[in-house]
Scaffold this active site. Structure first.
Site, mmCIF file in Angstrom:
data_model
loop_
_atom_site.group_PDB
_atom_site.id
_atom_site.type_symbol
_atom_site.label_atom_id
_atom_site.label_comp_id
_atom_site.label_asym_id
_atom_site.label_seq_id
_atom_site.Cartn_x
_atom_site.Cartn_y
_atom_site.Cartn_z
ATOM 1 N N SER A 39 0.821 -1.213 0.000
ATOM 2 C CA SER A 39 0.000 0.000 0.000
ATOM 3 C C SER A 39 0.857 1.266 0.000
ATOM 4 C CB SER A 39 -0.922 -0.006 1.219
ATOM 5 O OG SER A 39 -1.637 1.201 1.309
ATOM 6 N N SER A 63 8.467 -12.229 -5.374
ATOM 7 C CA SER A 63 7.369 -11.373 -4.932
ATOM 8 C C SER A 63 6.432 -11.039 -6.082
ATOM 9 C CB SER A 63 7.931 -10.074 -4.345
ATOM 10 O OG SER A 63 6.905 -9.134 -4.146
ATOM 11 N N GLN A 98 9.753 -6.534 9.413
ATOM 12 C CA GLN A 98 10.837 -5.566 9.320
ATOM 13 C C GLN A 98 12.135 -6.026 9.980
ATOM 14 O OE1 GLN A 98 9.888 -1.546 10.410
ATOM 15 N NE2 GLN A 98 8.226 -1.379 8.909
ATOM 16 N N HIS A 120 6.161 4.092 9.819
ATOM 17 C CA HIS A 120 5.523 3.799 11.100
ATOM 18 C C HIS A 120 6.638 3.450 12.071
ATOM 19 C CE1 HIS A 120 2.787 2.502 14.134
ATOM 20 N NE2 HIS A 120 2.847 1.202 13.890
ATOM 21 N N GLU A 239 -28.695 1.298 9.167
ATOM 22 C CA GLU A 239 -28.642 2.202 10.303
ATOM 23 C C GLU A 239 -27.306 2.156 11.039
ATOM 24 O OE1 GLU A 239 -30.702 4.496 11.073
ATOM 25 O OE2 GLU A 239 -32.135 3.957 9.515
ATOM 26 N N GLU A 243 -24.752 4.171 7.111
ATOM 27 C CA GLU A 243 -24.824 5.611 7.372
ATOM 28 C C GLU A 243 -23.609 6.137 8.131
ATOM 29 O OE1 GLU A 243 -28.461 7.465 8.521
ATOM 30 O OE2 GLU A 243 -29.667 5.789 7.806
#
Length: 353
Positions: A39, A63, A98, A120, A239, A243
């Site tokens: 990502s 990969s 990592q 991060h 509901e 929403e």
């Protein structure tokens, strides 16, 4: 390890940086290795490349991302080869991967004055890496999923980000991090200065207490209460889940005040009463316990141990989540009702939902 100093929520301590604060020349002639093509990895690599920076993507030869990165016009190499060729290495593989990737394929190729960058702070905050003292260690953490980081960049805008310096061996760590933030488009929106500890602890807490844990727990429980009381699952879905986006969009645009202003007085009054009944001192006590687990490393140790065992409990919970009735009801509704990006619903083959 840098620990943030507690301060009052209304104390104006945030320091923000924008386009004019960054000097892109700090990355001129520098090869940047993006380790990982998920990502964040794909977005960082493509944005940096489009910003004129020399990028190499480091991946395992087997990969799935190797061909994807090559098809996108990026130079691809093994992780070790990419690390050896770069002065700035951006480690964007999952948190649980990592330590091994760093130990086996990056650390042997680090040279004095290199920069190791994270999106991060998990592995640095919990001291899972043996970092040499003669390199810069920085963080640029976009506050957006990677696909949105890429989309906003292509639109001429950018996703806001956090920036932090854990180790400044060269005296230029902050400037290098800002140049990187500029390269991925973050300074177009604004980059807020923090520390590795503050980013990690608040990120984990936000995910657990609100964004991924609290919200999903409330949605599931409210759905179950309505269905158990005899209401239609489809109505309960609308509901309690559908929403939610409408409310979140209002808060995203203008904070809680915008949301209260936009809903009906009845909804506002019910929100005040319901929120106070659900989120009480006991809830706050549990939140405080969660934060303590995060700050003292208990949560990190549990997660790493679970990953080391092959993630049995994680996979059990994932399967249960996917099988929950709210997921089944939602999948059927989304096929029949057009509310996703204006898409037309598929014609139902039976009258059953």
């Amino acid at each position: 390890m840098t620990t943030p100093t507690p301060h009052s929520p209304d104390q104006p301590t945030a320091r923000l940086f924008y386009e004019d604060d960054a000097d892109p020349s700090h990355l001129s002639g520098t090869t940047v290795a993006i380790i990982g093509y998920g990502s964040q990895g794909h977005a960082h690599a493509l944005n940096l490349k489009d910003s004129g920076i020399d990028v190499v993507v480091g991946l395992r030869p087997d990969s799935a991302g190797w061909q994807q990165a090559a098809d996108a016009g990026l130079r691809v190499a093994s992780v070790a080869e990419a690390a050896a060729s770069a002065r700035l290495i951006s480690l964007l593989v999952p948190d649980t991967s990592q330590a091994a990737v760093f130990r086996d394929s990056i650390a042997p190729h680090l040279e004095p004055g290199d920069t190791l960058l994270f999106a991060h702070g998990f592995n640095v905050r919990y001291e899972l890496l043996e970092l040499p003292t003669d390199i810069d260690v920085v963080m640029v953490a976009p506050k957006s999923p990677g696909h949105r980081v890429r989309e906003l960049y292509q639109q001429g805008a950018g996703a806001p980000a956090l920036i932090a310096v854990e180790q400044d061996a060269t005296g230029c760590a902050h400037a290098t991090a800002l140049a990187y933030a500029h390269g991925i488009g973050a300074t177009r929106a604004g980059v807020l200065e923090t520390t590795f500890a503050e980013e990690t602890e608040t990120d984990l807490f936000g995910e657990q207490a609100v964004l991924c844990g609290g919200v999903t727990g409330l949605v599931r429980s409210a759905f179950e209460v309505l269905v158990s009381a005899g209401y239609q699952p489809e109505v309960a879905y609308f509901e309690c889940l559908h929403e939610l986006k409408l409310i979140v969009d209002l808060m995203y645009r203008g904070g809680l005040g915008e949301m209260w202003h936009s809903v009906s007085d009845t909804a506002e009054h019910g929100g005040y009463e319901g929120g106070a009944r659900l989120v009480d001192d006991e809830t706050r006590r549990k939140m405080t316990e969660m934060l303590t687990d995060i700050r003292d490393g208990s949560y990190a140790r549990r997660w790493i141990a679970e990953d080391d065992r092959g993630r049995p409990d994680f996979e059990r919970r994932r399967a249960a989540e996917q099988q929950h009735p709210i997921e089944q009801v939602g999948a059927r509704l989304r096929q029949r009702i057009a509310f996703l990006d204006g898409a037309r619903p598929a014609r139902p083959v039976t009258a059953d939902v």
